[in-house]
Design a protein around this motif. Structure first.
Motif, PDB file in Angstrom:
ATOM      1  N   UNK A  54       0.944  -1.189  -0.040  1.00 24.49           N
ATOM      2  CA  UNK A  54       0.002  -0.037  -0.098  1.00 24.49           C
ATOM      3  C   UNK A  54       0.868   1.034  -0.044  1.00 24.49           C
ATOM      4  N   UNK A  55       1.039   1.964  -1.131  1.00 25.42           N
ATOM      5  CA  UNK A  55       1.965   2.787  -1.266  1.00 25.42           C
ATOM      6  C   UNK A  55       1.424   4.195  -0.591  1.00 25.42           C
ATOM      7  N   UNK A  56       0.070   4.490  -0.470  1.00 20.76           N
ATOM      8  CA  UNK A  56      -0.700   5.498   0.165  1.00 20.76           C
ATOM      9  C   UNK A  56      -0.336   5.174   1.455  1.00 20.76           C
TER      10      UNK A  56
ATOM     11  N   UNK B 227       2.095  -0.356   8.540  1.00 21.82           N
ATOM     12  CA  UNK B 227       1.213   0.073   7.352  1.00 21.82           C
ATOM     13  C   UNK B 227      -0.271  -0.241   7.468  1.00 21.82           C
ATOM     14  N   UNK B 228      -0.639  -1.004   8.261  1.00 28.89           N
ATOM     15  CA  UNK B 228      -2.210  -1.584   8.281  1.00 28.89           C
ATOM     16  C   UNK B 228      -2.851  -1.079   9.456  1.00 28.89           C
ATOM     17  N   UNK B 229      -2.281  -0.404  10.457  1.00 28.13           N
ATOM     18  CA  UNK B 229      -2.622  -0.292  11.733  1.00 28.13           C
ATOM     19  C   UNK B 229      -2.916   1.526  11.873  1.00 28.13           C
ATOM     20  N   UNK B 230      -3.896   1.709  12.454  1.00 30.98           N
ATOM     21  CA  UNK B 230      -4.352   3.391  12.627  1.00 30.98           C
ATOM     22  C   UNK B 230      -3.296   3.915  13.434  1.00 30.98           C
ATOM     23  N   UNK B 231      -2.505   3.259  14.296  1.00 36.65           N
ATOM     24  CA  UNK B 231      -1.772   3.870  15.268  1.00 36.65           C
ATOM     25  C   UNK B 231      -0.226   4.064  14.619  1.00 36.65           C
ATOM     26  N   UNK B 232      -0.173   3.567  13.395  1.00 37.50           N
ATOM     27  CA  UNK B 232       1.411   3.453  12.763  1.00 37.50           C
ATOM     28  C   UNK B 232       2.376   3.319  13.572  1.00 37.50           C
TER      29      UNK B 232
ATOM     30  N   UNK C 112       2.218   3.977   2.991  1.00 38.59           N
ATOM     31  CA  UNK C 112       3.784   4.297   3.280  1.00 38.59           C
ATOM     32  C   UNK C 112       3.779   6.123   3.327  1.00 38.59           C
ATOM     33  N   UNK C 113       3.160   6.416   2.337  1.00 38.88           N
ATOM     34  CA  UNK C 113       3.078   8.249   2.383  1.00 38.88           C
ATOM     35  C   UNK C 113       2.473   8.653   3.522  1.00 38.88           C
ATOM     36  N   UNK C 114       1.407   8.054   4.028  1.00 38.74           N
ATOM     37  CA  UNK C 114       0.596   8.569   5.098  1.00 38.74           C
ATOM     38  C   UNK C 114       1.438   8.413   6.295  1.00 38.74           C
ATOM     39  N   UNK C 115       2.278   7.493   6.401  1.00 36.46           N
ATOM     40  CA  UNK C 115       3.122   7.092   7.618  1.00 36.46           C
ATOM     41  C   UNK C 115       4.050   8.346   7.750  1.00 36.46           C
ATOM     42  N   UNK C 116       4.888   8.654   6.610  1.00 31.65           N
ATOM     43  CA  UNK C 116       5.766   9.455   6.593  1.00 31.65           C
ATOM     44  C   UNK C 116       5.326  10.812   6.855  1.00 31.65           C
TER      45      UNK C 116
END
Length: 140
Positions: free
Chosen positions: A21-23, A81-86, A25-29
């Protein structure tokens, strides 16, 4: 496995190992940047590290020449990358190779900065995790 990349000076390596999920990864950053982590992280997104295990990270670091060895790494894996807490996975590569804990973005900068300058040891943070194995900060 390829040698582990070197982080920029006084930053921590955040190594992406999940490429589903590229999105995300972008959201994590973006989340880490919003927490001030942009000064504390070197982000690496290289498919050569897809699905890498903790043991493979330990072995890659052990095989590195002394000047290229890392003491720890933060992993953005499928859980991250699949957890809302990152929750990033922090992995010790030096004192107790393979020991790990999760860290939330709000605590990442403190963990990263203290490990980067050797102000604190990996065990200091790993020993202060909650019942889920997550370091949320010393105040929580």
């Amino acid at each position: 496995m390829a040698p582990l990349p070197s982080p920029a000076d006084l930053t921590s390596l955040v190594l992406r190992t999940d490429f589903s999920d590229d999105a995300a990864w972008d959201e994590l950053r973006a989340v880490l940047r919003s927490e001030g982590a942009h000064r504390s992280a070197t982000y690496v997104s290289d498919p050569a590290y897809a699905g890498v295990t903790i043991q493979a990270l330990v072995e890659a670091d052990a095989a590195a020449v002394e000047d290229d060895k890392l003491t720890y790494v933060f992993v953005a894996d499928a859980v991250t990358l699949s957890n809302d807490e990152w929750l990033l996975l922090a992995v010790d590569l030096e004192e107790e190779p393979g020991r790990s804990f999760r860290v939330r973005p709000g605590a990442f900068t403190d963990v990263s900065a203290n490990l980067a300058v050797a102000n604190m040891e990996f065990a200091d943070f790993a020993g202060a995790t909650d019942e889920t194995g997550t370091f949320r900060g010393f105040d929580e």
